[in-house]
Design a protein around this motif. Structure first.
Motif, PDB file in Angstrom:
ATOM      1  N   SER A 107       0.829  -1.202   0.000  1.00  0.00           N
ATOM      2  CA  SER A 107       0.000   0.000   0.000  1.00  0.00           C
ATOM      3  C   SER A 107       0.864   1.253   0.000  1.00  0.00           C
ATOM      4  CB  SER A 107      -0.931   0.010   1.226  1.00  0.00           C
ATOM      5  OG  SER A 107      -0.166  -0.010   2.421  1.00  0.00           O
ATOM      6  N   GLY A 108       0.273   2.342  -0.478  1.00  0.00           N
ATOM      7  CA  GLY A 108       0.966   3.617  -0.503  1.00  0.00           C
ATOM      8  C   GLY A 108       0.046   4.712  -1.000  1.00  0.00           C
ATOM      9  N   PHE A 109       0.651   5.824  -1.442  1.00  0.00           N
ATOM     10  CA  PHE A 109      -0.133   6.977  -1.899  1.00  0.00           C
ATOM     11  C   PHE A 109       0.488   7.562  -3.161  1.00  0.00           C
ATOM     12  CE2 PHE A 109      -1.010   6.751   2.630  1.00  0.00           C
ATOM     13  CZ  PHE A 109      -2.369   7.000   2.691  1.00  0.00           C
ATOM     14  N   ILE A 110      -0.377   7.908  -4.116  1.00  0.00           N
ATOM     15  CA  ILE A 110       0.063   8.731  -5.242  1.00  0.00           C
ATOM     16  C   ILE A 110       0.143  10.163  -4.726  1.00  0.00           C
ATOM     17  CG2 ILE A 110      -0.503   9.603  -7.545  1.00  0.00           C
ATOM     18  CD1 ILE A 110       0.228   6.677  -7.593  1.00  0.00           C
ATOM     19  N   VAL A 111       1.349  10.718  -4.706  1.00  0.00           N
ATOM     20  CA  VAL A 111       1.553  12.018  -4.051  1.00  0.00           C
ATOM     21  C   VAL A 111       1.987  13.116  -5.022  1.00  0.00           C
ATOM     22  CG1 VAL A 111       2.096  10.995  -1.823  1.00  0.00           C
ATOM     23  CG2 VAL A 111       3.938  11.385  -3.483  1.00  0.00           C
ATOM     24  N   GLY A 112       2.089  12.816  -6.305  1.00  0.00           N
ATOM     25  CA  GLY A 112       2.523  13.864  -7.228  1.00  0.00           C
ATOM     26  C   GLY A 112       2.785  13.332  -8.624  1.00  0.00           C
ATOM     27  N   TYR A 113       3.416  14.191  -9.413  1.00  0.00           N
ATOM     28  CA  TYR A 113       3.668  13.871 -10.825  1.00  0.00           C
ATOM     29  C   TYR A 113       5.001  14.462 -11.237  1.00  0.00           C
ATOM     30  CZ  TYR A 113       2.809  13.628 -15.910  1.00  0.00           C
ATOM     31  OH  TYR A 113       2.898  13.367 -17.250  1.00  0.00           O
ATOM     32  N   ASP A 114       5.831  13.642 -11.874  1.00  0.00           N
ATOM     33  CA  ASP A 114       7.132  14.094 -12.365  1.00  0.00           C
ATOM     34  C   ASP A 114       6.954  14.638 -13.779  1.00  0.00           C
ATOM     35  OD1 ASP A 114       9.730  14.398 -13.332  1.00  0.00           O
ATOM     36  OD2 ASP A 114      10.488  12.724 -12.158  1.00  0.00           O
ATOM     37  N   GLU A 115       7.074  15.963 -13.939  1.00  0.00           N
ATOM     38  CA  GLU A 115       6.856  16.598 -15.241  1.00  0.00           C
ATOM     39  C   GLU A 115       7.879  16.141 -16.277  1.00  0.00           C
ATOM     40  OE1 GLU A 115       4.403  18.485 -15.971  1.00  0.00           O
ATOM     41  OE2 GLU A 115       3.562  19.074 -14.026  1.00  0.00           O
ATOM     42  N   GLU A 116       9.104  15.859 -15.826  1.00  0.00           N
ATOM     43  CA  GLU A 116      10.166  15.496 -16.759  1.00  0.00           C
ATOM     44  C   GLU A 116       9.965  14.103 -17.338  1.00  0.00           C
ATOM     45  OE1 GLU A 116      15.062  15.096 -16.851  1.00  0.00           O
ATOM     46  OE2 GLU A 116      14.056  16.086 -15.170  1.00  0.00           O
ATOM     47  N   THR A 117       9.638  13.142 -16.474  1.00  0.00           N
ATOM     48  CA  THR A 117       9.465  11.764 -16.930  1.00  0.00           C
ATOM     49  C   THR A 117       8.022  11.456 -17.301  1.00  0.00           C
ATOM     50  OG1 THR A 117       9.097  10.969 -14.661  1.00  0.00           O
ATOM     51  CG2 THR A 117      11.370  10.991 -15.481  1.00  0.00           C
ATOM     52  N   GLU A 118       7.078  12.369 -16.946  1.00  0.00           N
ATOM     53  CA  GLU A 118       5.651  12.190 -17.190  1.00  0.00           C
ATOM     54  C   GLU A 118       5.130  10.925 -16.498  1.00  0.00           C
ATOM     55  OE1 GLU A 118       5.064  12.303 -21.397  1.00  0.00           O
ATOM     56  OE2 GLU A 118       5.362  14.468 -21.530  1.00  0.00           O
ATOM     57  N   LEU A 119       5.609  10.704 -15.268  1.00  0.00           N
ATOM     58  CA  LEU A 119       5.214   9.549 -14.476  1.00  0.00           C
ATOM     59  C   LEU A 119       4.666  10.010 -13.129  1.00  0.00           C
ATOM     60  CD1 LEU A 119       8.295   7.226 -15.144  1.00  0.00           C
ATOM     61  CD2 LEU A 119       6.052   7.097 -16.246  1.00  0.00           C
TER      62      LEU A 119
ATOM     63  N   SER B 238       9.915   3.372   0.085  1.00  0.00           N
ATOM     64  CA  SER B 238      10.210   3.223  -1.347  1.00  0.00           C
ATOM     65  C   SER B 238       9.410   4.244  -2.152  1.00  0.00           C
ATOM     66  CB  SER B 238       9.865   1.807  -1.830  1.00  0.00           C
ATOM     67  OG  SER B 238      10.643   0.843  -1.151  1.00  0.00           O
ATOM     68  N   ILE B 239      10.052   4.767  -3.171  1.00  0.00           N
ATOM     69  CA  ILE B 239       9.395   5.681  -4.106  1.00  0.00           C
ATOM     70  C   ILE B 239       9.358   4.999  -5.474  1.00  0.00           C
ATOM     71  CG2 ILE B 239       9.439   7.932  -5.223  1.00  0.00           C
ATOM     72  CD1 ILE B 239       8.925   8.124  -2.268  1.00  0.00           C
ATOM     73  N   ALA B 240       8.168   4.864  -6.019  1.00  0.00           N
ATOM     74  CA  ALA B 240       8.024   4.222  -7.326  1.00  0.00           C
ATOM     75  C   ALA B 240       7.500   5.232  -8.347  1.00  0.00           C
ATOM     76  CB  ALA B 240       7.075   3.032  -7.227  1.00  0.00           C
ATOM     77  N   HIS B 241       7.908   5.043  -9.589  1.00  0.00           N
ATOM     78  CA  HIS B 241       7.379   5.836 -10.688  1.00  0.00           C
ATOM     79  C   HIS B 241       6.342   4.982 -11.420  1.00  0.00           C
ATOM     80  CE1 HIS B 241      11.157   8.050  -9.967  1.00  0.00           C
ATOM     81  NE2 HIS B 241      10.462   9.090 -10.387  1.00  0.00           N
ATOM     82  N   VAL B 242       5.169   5.559 -11.649  1.00  0.00           N
ATOM     83  CA  VAL B 242       4.051   4.814 -12.217  1.00  0.00           C
ATOM     84  C   VAL B 242       3.603   5.475 -13.519  1.00  0.00           C
ATOM     85  CG1 VAL B 242       1.684   4.020 -11.852  1.00  0.00           C
ATOM     86  CG2 VAL B 242       3.290   4.100  -9.923  1.00  0.00           C
ATOM     87  N   ARG B 243       3.525   4.675 -14.579  1.00  0.00           N
ATOM     88  CA  ARG B 243       3.018   5.171 -15.856  1.00  0.00           C
ATOM     89  C   ARG B 243       1.491   5.037 -15.872  1.00  0.00           C
ATOM     90  NH1 ARG B 243       5.611   2.157 -18.915  1.00  0.00           N
ATOM     91  NH2 ARG B 243       7.272   3.602 -19.535  1.00  0.00           N
ATOM     92  N   PRO B 244       0.769   6.154 -16.040  1.00  0.00           N
ATOM     93  CA  PRO B 244      -0.700   6.066 -16.042  1.00  0.00           C
ATOM     94  C   PRO B 244      -1.212   5.126 -17.134  1.00  0.00           C
ATOM     95  CG  PRO B 244       0.018   8.352 -15.884  1.00  0.00           C
ATOM     96  CD  PRO B 244       1.242   7.542 -16.201  1.00  0.00           C
ATOM     97  N   SER B 245      -2.229   4.330 -16.808  1.00  0.00           N
ATOM     98  CA  SER B 245      -2.805   3.420 -17.804  1.00  0.00           C
ATOM     99  C   SER B 245      -3.554   4.186 -18.878  1.00  0.00           C
ATOM    100  CB  SER B 245      -3.752   2.436 -17.115  1.00  0.00           C
ATOM    101  OG  SER B 245      -3.046   1.604 -16.221  1.00  0.00           O
TER     102      SER B 245
END
Length: 292
Positions: A197-209, A257-264
């Motif tokens: 479990s965790g939280f989506i806390v933001g968006y990386d403008e550079e990687t678009e993730l 842990s910090i993960a980068h997630v690509r939106p579906s």
């Protein structure tokens, strides 16, 4: 009288000479006389002088006509090409819209959305201030749309309703989320392991993730795992697909842990969406309430 006879004599002599010359010239000969050569060359030169400007003028007129015909044909071909390109573009847009509507229909008819009130809407505008982070849809409070309702496409979640008026609503996209608009999520592993479990806390403008902050330093989290809404927090229903983990790293203190997630879902190309009314009680929630 003498003068008349003299003139008649001269005329007869001239006729004899002319007839003789004609007869002489009509003979089959290989060589011409100097006089005949002169006459022949003179006539040929005069004809050439006269024919050259006539031929040139005729050629110019013919070329002008051909150029005009070629220009008209080119204009017609350009017009036809423009029409073909327009038809190809319209065909591509219609095909894309049909595919998108099919995905929405499949999503609406899925077992998951059968537990909710799904409100279909179309995107009518993007925010001028936040072009890539907000959209406006053509459904509002008159259609049952309220703030904080989840918004999805056939591929996955795209955001939530930020504000709503009688006939339109503003949707905040996932790339506009931050810690004040975070989403509680679960990372699905497999049937034998417990989800993280965790939280989506933001968006990386550079990687678009999307930035996923886990609740602990989970060493088993890895790329390729899918992220879904957990249902906690009272805003988003459980089970909405958000995206796929691309990479994982520990924070600088190595506490989580910090993960980068690509939106579906494609957040940049949106035409039709579904607003989910979470106010309806789901089967899972009803079961949890009965067990408690």
């Amino acid at each position: 009288m003498f003068y008349k006879k003299r003139r008649l004599f001269i005329l007869m002599i001239s006729l004899i000479i002319i007839v003789g010359l004609i007869g002489f010239s009509l003979r089959d000969r290989t060589n011409l006389t100097i006089f005949e050569d002169f006459i022949h060359d003179s006539v040929g030169w005069v004809q050439e002088v006269i024919n050259k400007p006539i031929t040139f003028t005729t050629g110019v007129v013919t070329n002008i006509k051909e150029i005009r015909n070629v220009y008209q044909e080119n204009q017609h071909l350009k017009s036809s090409l423009d029409e073909i390109r327009q038809l190809e573009y319209e065909n591509q847009e219609l095909t894309k819209e049909i595919d998108e509507l099919k995905e929405l229909l499949d999503k609406t008819e899925s077992d998951f959305l059968q537990n909710f009130d799904a409100i279909q809407a179309s995107v009518i505008a993007r925010s001028k201030d936040q072009w890539f982070k907000q959209i406006t849809i053509n459904k509002g409070t008159q259609h049952g749309v309220e703030p904080n309702m989840s918004v999805v496409t056939g591929k996955g979640m795209i955001g939530k309703v930020q504000s709503s008026s009688p006939f339109t609503s503003t949707v905040l996209l996932l790339n506009g989320f931050d810690r004040t608009n975070r989403i509680s999520v679960n990372v699905y592993k497999d049937e034998t392991e417990t989800d993280s479990s965790g939280f989506i806390v933001g968006y990386d403008e550079e990687t678009e993730l999307l930035l996923l902050e886990m609740n602990d330093n989970n060493q088993e989290l890895k790329a390729g795992q899918y992220v879904f809404s957990s249902g906690l927090g009272g805003v988003f229903p459980k089970g909405l697909e958000i995206g796929e983990v691309v990479d994982v790293e520990a924070d600088r203190y190595e506490l989580t842990s910090i993960a980068h997630v690509r939106p579906s879902a494609d957040l940049t190309d949106l035409n039709h969406v579904i607003v989910i009314d979470r106010s309806m009680t789901t089967i899972d929630e009803q079961t949890e309430e009965d067990e408690s």
